[in-house]
Design a protein around this motif. Structure first.
Motif, short mmCIF file in Angstrom:
data_model
loop_
_atom_site.label_atom_id
_atom_site.label_comp_id
_atom_site.label_asym_id
_atom_site.label_seq_id
_atom_site.Cartn_x
_atom_site.Cartn_y
_atom_site.Cartn_z
N TRP A 109 5.99 -3.83 -2.36
CA TRP A 109 5.60 -3.50 -1.00
C TRP A 109 6.76 -3.61 -0.01
CZ3 TRP A 109 3.36 -0.72 2.22
CH2 TRP A 109 3.30 -1.07 3.57
N PRO A 110 7.58 -4.66 -0.03
CA PRO A 110 8.70 -4.69 0.93
C PRO A 110 9.61 -3.46 0.84
CG PRO A 110 8.41 -6.85 -0.06
CD PRO A 110 7.51 -5.91 -0.81
N LEU A 111 9.87 -2.97 -0.38
CA LEU A 111 10.74 -1.80 -0.52
C LEU A 111 10.04 -0.53 -0.04
CD1 LEU A 111 12.49 -2.51 -3.94
CD2 LEU A 111 13.55 -2.41 -1.68
N LEU A 112 8.75 -0.39 -0.34
CA LEU A 112 8.02 0.77 0.15
C LEU A 112 7.94 0.76 1.68
CD1 LEU A 112 5.05 0.97 -2.39
CD2 LEU A 112 7.06 2.46 -2.28
N GLN A 113 7.71 -0.42 2.24
CA GLN A 113 7.64 -0.54 3.69
C GLN A 113 8.98 -0.16 4.34
OE1 GLN A 113 7.28 -4.53 5.31
NE2 GLN A 113 5.77 -3.81 6.80
N LEU A 149 -1.67 -3.78 4.06
CA LEU A 149 -0.55 -4.02 4.96
C LEU A 149 0.06 -2.77 5.60
CD1 LEU A 149 1.34 -6.77 2.90
CD2 LEU A 149 -0.18 -7.10 4.86
N ALA A 150 -0.15 -1.61 5.03
CA ALA A 150 0.48 -0.41 5.58
C ALA A 150 -0.05 -0.08 6.97
CB ALA A 150 0.28 0.77 4.65
N GLU A 151 0.84 0.30 7.86
CA GLU A 151 0.45 0.67 9.22
C GLU A 151 0.19 2.17 9.36
OE1 GLU A 151 3.62 -0.71 11.65
OE2 GLU A 151 3.21 -2.84 11.28
N GLY A 276 -2.97 -3.86 13.19
CA GLY A 276 -2.64 -5.29 13.17
C GLY A 276 -2.62 -5.78 11.75
N ALA A 277 -1.59 -6.53 11.40
CA ALA A 277 -1.46 -7.03 10.03
C ALA A 277 -2.48 -8.13 9.77
CB ALA A 277 -0.05 -7.58 9.81
N PRO A 278 -3.35 -7.96 8.76
CA PRO A 278 -4.30 -9.02 8.41
C PRO A 278 -3.56 -10.22 7.84
CG PRO A 278 -4.88 -6.89 7.41
CD PRO A 278 -3.48 -6.79 7.91
N ALA A 279 -4.21 -11.34 7.90
CA ALA A 279 -3.63 -12.54 7.30
C ALA A 279 -3.56 -12.37 5.79
CB ALA A 279 -4.46 -13.76 7.66
#
Length: 304
Positions: A109-113, A149-151, A276-279
């Motif tokens: 996910w960090p790399l895709l983001q 997590l994706a916006e 908004g990013a969920p917890a």
């Protein structure tokens, strides 16, 4: 973990119009990922979009490997990923569309983001596994993290999808579910854009969540009120040009949306979610999660 990058770019050119100009397809080479790519290409053909096909070799491949064997495992993972990427690209019908294939390694996910932000991606497409655990349908850990997590708008596609129309013959039936909140209304723009682009039949649905015993005297009044509200909510550019069908149902929203989608043989479900990013560990919407897990057609979710 570093794997380098493999990039292939076609010589076609993209159009600057339309809501989906840069589409990121996250692939793990599964059946769900292939279905996701097919759907992404169906959209790209309509909007002349650029498609980024991205595979991240997860850092977890080294979790149970000794330091002495890590380099060999990395090389094997690279070779496998490159081979599967070539196979997927060769089997897909690109038709001259602009595209890049990217292989990298690390946290998925960090790399895709990071990639999505760098290339200003406006749609993320991901395949789901739809595994059943304790009678609950699960997306798969990577798809779930992206969904959570994706916006950007996310198109989720199940490997078992019974409606390949988005990829093959175009979209004939679209189901847009609204609760009249701002985040839901933003999804209306995508629904009407896809309706116009595909010449599809659009159904606008609102589900009134109530108790059975309270319906007898109020159902008719509520239905008329909600129908008027949905008609007034048509975007200005659609007044006189679009002829959606409006429906009001009563009961559990998730169950009712799935029911209407089955009845109408919908090719696509669209709904909006709060931004908004969920917890950590929390999903953006229980209803949306139910839909992307259980729908037999692709689901497009947007955030505001």
């Amino acid at each position: 973990m570093s794997t380098g990058r493999v990039i292939a770019i076609s010589h076609a050119s993209a159009n600057a119009a339309g809501p989906f100009q840069r589409i990121l397809v996250a692939t793990d080479f599964s059946a769900g990922a292939r279905a996701a790519l097919d759907c992404a290409l169906g959209i790209a053909r309509r909007y002349q979009s650029k498609v980024f096909l991205v595979h991240v070799i997860p850092a977890e491949v080294l979790q149970y490997v000794s330091p002495e064997g890590s380099e060999e495992v990395i090389q094997q993972a690279k070779k496998f990923a490159a081979r599967e990427m070539r196979r997927m690209v060769e089997e897909a019908g690109w038709g001259g569309m602009v595209h890049e294939e990217i292989l990298c390694g690390g946290g998925v996910w960090p790399l895709l983001q990071e990639f999505g932000k760098k290339h200003d991606v406006d749609l993320v497409v991901v395949g789901t596994h739809g595994r059943s655990v304790a009678k609950k349908q699960l997306l798969g850990p990577v798809a779930e993290e992206i969904f959570r997590l994706a916006e950007k708008p996310i198109l989720t596609v199940a490997a078992r999808s019974e409606k390949p129309g988005l990829a093959a013959d175009g979209v004939r039936r679209i189901l847009y579910a609204t609760n009249f909140k701002p985040h839901s209304e933003r999804a209306a723009a995508f629904a009407h854009s896809l309706e116009r682009e595909h010449g599809a039949k659009l159904t606008v649905l609102h589900v009134v969540e109530d108790q059975l015993q309270s319906r007898e005297n109020s159902e008719g009044i509520l239905r008329d009120f909600m129908l008027r509200r949905m008609r007034k909510g048509l975007p200005a550019e659609c007044v006189g040009n679009c002829e959606p069908e409006f429906q009001v149902r009563f009961g559990n929203p998730g169950e009712q949306i799935l029911s209407v989608a089955r009845e109408q043989h919908s090719d696509l479900i669209i709904l909006g979610l709060r931004a908004g990013a969920p917890a950590d560990g929390q999903l953006p919407s229980a209803i949306a999660y139910k839909l992307v897990c259980q729908a037999t057609c692709p689901v497009l979710t947007t955030r505001l």
